[in-house]
Design a protein around this motif. Structure first.
Motif, PDB file in Angstrom:
ATOM      1  N   SER A 160      -5.595 -18.735 -79.024  1.00  0.00           N
ATOM      2  CA  SER A 160      -5.402 -18.351 -80.425  1.00  0.00           C
ATOM      3  C   SER A 160      -6.716 -17.889 -81.045  1.00  0.00           C
ATOM      4  O   SER A 160      -6.733 -16.978 -81.867  1.00  0.00           O
ATOM      5  CB  SER A 160      -4.787 -19.503 -81.230  1.00  0.00           C
ATOM      6  N   GLY A 161      -7.819 -18.479 -80.621  1.00  0.00           N
ATOM      7  CA  GLY A 161      -9.123 -18.055 -81.137  1.00  0.00           C
ATOM      8  C   GLY A 161      -9.450 -16.623 -80.743  1.00  0.00           C
ATOM      9  O   GLY A 161      -9.920 -15.831 -81.565  1.00  0.00           O
ATOM     10  N   LYS A 164     -18.632 -17.770 -81.363  1.00  0.00           N
ATOM     11  CA  LYS A 164     -17.492 -18.559 -80.887  1.00  0.00           C
ATOM     12  C   LYS A 164     -16.973 -18.012 -79.558  1.00  0.00           C
ATOM     13  O   LYS A 164     -16.675 -18.780 -78.636  1.00  0.00           O
ATOM     14  CB  LYS A 164     -16.362 -18.551 -81.925  1.00  0.00           C
ATOM     15  N   LYS A 165     -16.895 -16.696 -79.442  1.00  0.00           N
ATOM     16  CA  LYS A 165     -16.411 -16.074 -78.200  1.00  0.00           C
ATOM     17  C   LYS A 165     -17.348 -16.359 -77.031  1.00  0.00           C
ATOM     18  O   LYS A 165     -16.897 -16.488 -75.896  1.00  0.00           O
ATOM     19  CB  LYS A 165     -16.253 -14.565 -78.387  1.00  0.00           C
ATOM     20  N   LEU A 196     -20.690 -28.007 -78.600  1.00  0.00           N
ATOM     21  CA  LEU A 196     -20.239 -26.612 -78.684  1.00  0.00           C
ATOM     22  C   LEU A 196     -18.930 -26.497 -79.461  1.00  0.00           C
ATOM     23  O   LEU A 196     -18.753 -25.570 -80.267  1.00  0.00           O
ATOM     24  CB  LEU A 196     -20.088 -26.018 -77.286  1.00  0.00           C
ATOM     25  N   MET A 197     -18.019 -27.436 -79.237  1.00  0.00           N
ATOM     26  CA  MET A 197     -16.751 -27.415 -79.977  1.00  0.00           C
ATOM     27  C   MET A 197     -16.992 -27.693 -81.458  1.00  0.00           C
ATOM     28  O   MET A 197     -16.333 -27.105 -82.311  1.00  0.00           O
ATOM     29  CB  MET A 197     -15.778 -28.434 -79.384  1.00  0.00           C
ATOM     30  N   GLY A 198     -17.928 -28.571 -81.753  1.00  0.00           N
ATOM     31  CA  GLY A 198     -18.282 -28.827 -83.155  1.00  0.00           C
ATOM     32  C   GLY A 198     -18.803 -27.571 -83.829  1.00  0.00           C
ATOM     33  O   GLY A 198     -18.442 -27.270 -84.978  1.00  0.00           O
ATOM     34  N   PHE A 199     -19.636 -26.805 -83.120  1.00  0.00           N
ATOM     35  CA  PHE A 199     -20.116 -25.526 -83.661  1.00  0.00           C
ATOM     36  C   PHE A 199     -18.948 -24.571 -83.896  1.00  0.00           C
ATOM     37  O   PHE A 199     -18.894 -23.873 -84.904  1.00  0.00           O
ATOM     38  CB  PHE A 199     -21.127 -24.867 -82.721  1.00  0.00           C
ATOM     39  N   ASN A 200     -18.001 -24.538 -82.962  1.00  0.00           N
ATOM     40  CA  ASN A 200     -16.842 -23.649 -83.123  1.00  0.00           C
ATOM     41  C   ASN A 200     -15.973 -24.070 -84.299  1.00  0.00           C
ATOM     42  O   ASN A 200     -15.471 -23.216 -85.044  1.00  0.00           O
ATOM     43  CB  ASN A 200     -16.016 -23.607 -81.838  1.00  0.00           C
ATOM     44  N   ILE A 230     -17.314 -23.693 -72.619  1.00  0.00           N
ATOM     45  CA  ILE A 230     -16.535 -24.912 -72.891  1.00  0.00           C
ATOM     46  C   ILE A 230     -15.421 -25.054 -71.848  1.00  0.00           C
ATOM     47  O   ILE A 230     -15.211 -26.126 -71.278  1.00  0.00           O
ATOM     48  CB  ILE A 230     -15.956 -24.897 -74.321  1.00  0.00           C
ATOM     49  N   ALA A 231     -14.714 -23.958 -71.596  1.00  0.00           N
ATOM     50  CA  ALA A 231     -13.599 -23.988 -70.642  1.00  0.00           C
ATOM     51  C   ALA A 231     -14.087 -24.283 -69.222  1.00  0.00           C
ATOM     52  O   ALA A 231     -13.506 -25.131 -68.527  1.00  0.00           O
ATOM     53  CB  ALA A 231     -12.849 -22.660 -70.683  1.00  0.00           C
TER      54      ALA A 231
END
Length: 146
Positions: A56-57, A72-73, A124-128, A79-80
């Motif tokens: 979705s992102g 984010k991209k 990293l997820m927190g930044f996103n 992350i994945a």
């Protein structure tokens, strides 16, 4: 939906990290094994939540060239890959070792790697999440206020 899946994934990973740290610092081998097993079962929720967040992102950011979207991209593949190549195999390995009562050097080494990789993903997820909220706020402001 995008924000909910991302926040759910973040909360799950944070829960895994904290429950691991607490059980290993203060728990019994039985408690550690129970935490490791719960983490493996929770992957059934986490993996789809991360996939939904990423998909979705990318869909929401398609064609956008804002620095926050670009950042984010760039973070999402890391992350994945960190999740699929480090965190998931580590969780499976640690669960098997804990179930067998084997808390030796291999367990401790992989546990340290998993905790470090989990902390990286949380950061990293927190930044996103932060950037996602900033983008949502930006979209909700009237065009003249931008």
């Amino acid at each position: 939906m995008h924000a909910v899946a991302g926040i759910l994934a973040f909360v799950l990973i944070a829960s895994f990290w904290l429950s691991t740290a607490i059980s290993e610092l203060f728990g019994t081998p039985v408690a550690i094994a129970a935490v490791k097993q719960a983490i493996v079962w929770a992957m059934l929720v986490l993996v789809p939540a991360l996939a939904a967040t990423g998909a979705s992102g990318f869909h929401l950011g398609k064609g956008m060239r804002l620095p926050m979207v670009t950042a984010k991209k760039k973070r999402m593949p890391f992350i994945a890959l960190n999740g699929l190549l480090v965190l998931l195999p580590s969780a499976l390995f640690l669960n098997a070792k804990a179930a067998a009562g084997d808390f030796g050097t291999g367990f401790v080494t992989v546990q340290a790697i998993e905790l470090a990789a989990g902390l990286i993903n949380l950061t990293l997820m927190g930044f996103n999440i932060r950037d996602g909220f900033a983008l949502s706020a930006r979209r909700q402001r009237p065009a003249t206020a931008r």
